[in-house]
Design a protein around this motif. Structure first.
Motif, mmCIF file in Angstrom:
data_model
loop_
_atom_site.group_PDB
_atom_site.id
_atom_site.type_symbol
_atom_site.label_atom_id
_atom_site.label_comp_id
_atom_site.label_asym_id
_atom_site.label_seq_id
_atom_site.Cartn_x
_atom_site.Cartn_y
_atom_site.Cartn_z
ATOM 1 N N ALA A 144 31.025 35.366 27.364
ATOM 2 C CA ALA A 144 30.876 36.140 28.599
ATOM 3 C C ALA A 144 32.052 36.429 29.169
ATOM 4 O O ALA A 144 32.334 37.660 29.704
ATOM 5 N N GLY A 145 33.090 35.506 29.270
ATOM 6 C CA GLY A 145 34.233 35.770 29.811
ATOM 7 C C GLY A 145 35.054 36.843 28.773
ATOM 8 O O GLY A 145 35.720 37.835 29.412
ATOM 9 N N MET A 146 34.801 36.785 27.587
ATOM 10 C CA MET A 146 35.455 37.797 26.850
ATOM 11 C C MET A 146 34.882 39.176 26.724
ATOM 12 O O MET A 146 35.769 40.065 26.995
ATOM 13 N N ILE A 188 39.738 31.747 25.082
ATOM 14 C CA ILE A 188 40.221 31.869 23.595
ATOM 15 C C ILE A 188 39.670 33.302 23.294
ATOM 16 O O ILE A 188 40.359 34.118 22.728
ATOM 17 N N GLY A 189 38.371 33.667 23.630
ATOM 18 C CA GLY A 189 37.838 34.957 23.205
ATOM 19 C C GLY A 189 38.724 36.126 24.101
ATOM 20 O O GLY A 189 38.977 37.165 23.430
ATOM 21 N N ALA A 190 38.917 35.819 25.130
ATOM 22 C CA ALA A 190 39.610 36.701 26.062
ATOM 23 C C ALA A 190 40.921 36.810 25.438
ATOM 24 O O ALA A 190 41.736 38.146 25.383
ATOM 25 N N GLY A 191 41.680 35.768 24.960
ATOM 26 C CA GLY A 191 42.899 35.782 24.375
ATOM 27 C C GLY A 191 43.015 36.811 23.088
ATOM 28 O O GLY A 191 43.939 37.491 22.865
ATOM 29 N N ARG A 248 36.339 21.595 31.695
ATOM 30 C CA ARG A 248 35.918 22.884 30.992
ATOM 31 C C ARG A 248 35.349 23.718 31.658
ATOM 32 O O ARG A 248 34.039 23.804 31.837
ATOM 33 N N GLN A 249 35.882 24.930 32.066
ATOM 34 C CA GLN A 249 35.450 26.041 32.917
ATOM 35 C C GLN A 249 36.184 27.086 32.750
ATOM 36 O O GLN A 249 37.175 27.221 31.958
ATOM 37 N N ILE A 250 35.396 28.148 33.033
ATOM 38 C CA ILE A 250 36.152 29.717 32.789
ATOM 39 C C ILE A 250 36.022 30.573 34.147
ATOM 40 O O ILE A 250 34.945 30.110 34.787
ATOM 41 N N CYS A 251 37.191 31.126 34.543
ATOM 42 C CA CYS A 251 37.311 31.882 35.661
ATOM 43 C C CYS A 251 37.921 33.241 35.467
ATOM 44 O O CYS A 251 38.723 33.423 34.787
ATOM 45 N N VAL A 252 36.955 34.211 35.794
ATOM 46 C CA VAL A 252 37.385 35.853 35.280
ATOM 47 C C VAL A 252 37.660 36.163 36.866
ATOM 48 O O VAL A 252 37.039 36.111 37.845
ATOM 49 N N ASN A 253 38.795 37.010 37.015
ATOM 50 C CA ASN A 253 39.187 37.294 38.433
ATOM 51 C C ASN A 253 39.291 36.325 39.303
ATOM 52 O O ASN A 253 38.448 36.341 40.269
ATOM 53 N N CYS A 254 40.181 35.339 39.193
ATOM 54 C CA CYS A 254 40.225 34.156 39.987
ATOM 55 C C CYS A 254 40.575 34.436 41.395
ATOM 56 O O CYS A 254 40.285 33.338 42.066
ATOM 57 N N ASP A 255 41.192 35.539 41.698
ATOM 58 C CA ASP A 255 41.407 35.883 43.139
ATOM 59 C C ASP A 255 39.995 35.831 43.895
ATOM 60 O O ASP A 255 39.876 35.397 45.198
#
Length: 160
Positions: free
Chosen positions: A33-35, A50-53, A87-94
């Motif tokens: 989903a983050g990717m 990793i996916g976004a990377g 183990r977390q993911i943050c998209v648009n962390c602001d």
């Protein structure tokens, strides 16, 4: 019908194989989903990225892999979460968009309609849905996966 472009498909399988080889696991639904959100929006991605990377850096992502399980490359807005035990993911962390896995979460079609919200829940079978969409797009998932596996193996050999 939802469509995934070829670059996303390539990055998905490269990230998947890298995760299998290096971390011994498949990409989780929240990483996928983050990717997907990282492709749609130029947001920073921290944590399980990793996916976004692979989406933003291609095979060069391998060079920037951090032992915490993230890819750190600020130039393309990829960051490590300062607390590696989480183990977390943050998209648009602001703005703090956090992605979590839940049985009642969004599927890929619903994720395509996400704009800005503080927390997004995604279904755990998001990877299966991606494979289904790839098939509907006329691409052969096995062929794409095998090409990605070879590319990742070759890249890992050059780094070692």
């Amino acid at each position: 019908m939802l469509q995934l472009d070829r670059e996303f498909v390539k990055a998905y399988f490269e990230a998947q194989w890298f995760s299998r080889f290096v971390m011994g696991r498949e990409l989780d639904a929240d990483e996928i989903a983050g990717m997907y959100l990282a492709e749609r929006f130029p947001y920073p991605v921290a944590g399980k990225n990793i996916g976004a990377g692979f989406l933003r850096l291609g095979l060069e992502a391998i060079k920037w892999f951090h032992p915490s399980g993230s890819i750190a490359r600020p130039e393309v807005q990829l960051y490590v979460v300062p607390r590696p035990a989480r183990r977390q993911i943050c998209v648009n962390c602001d703005w703090g968009i956090s992605i979590r896995v839940s049985e009642n979460g969004k599927d890929l079609q619903d994720l395509a309609e996400v704009r800005d919200c503080p927390r997004i829940y995604v279904k755990p079978n998001l990877g299966e849905e991606v494979i289904h969409v790839i098939q509907e797009s006329g691409l052969d998932p096995m062929e794409e996966s095998n090409l990605a596996r070879i590319e990742v193996l070759n890249s890992l050999q050059h780094i070692s």
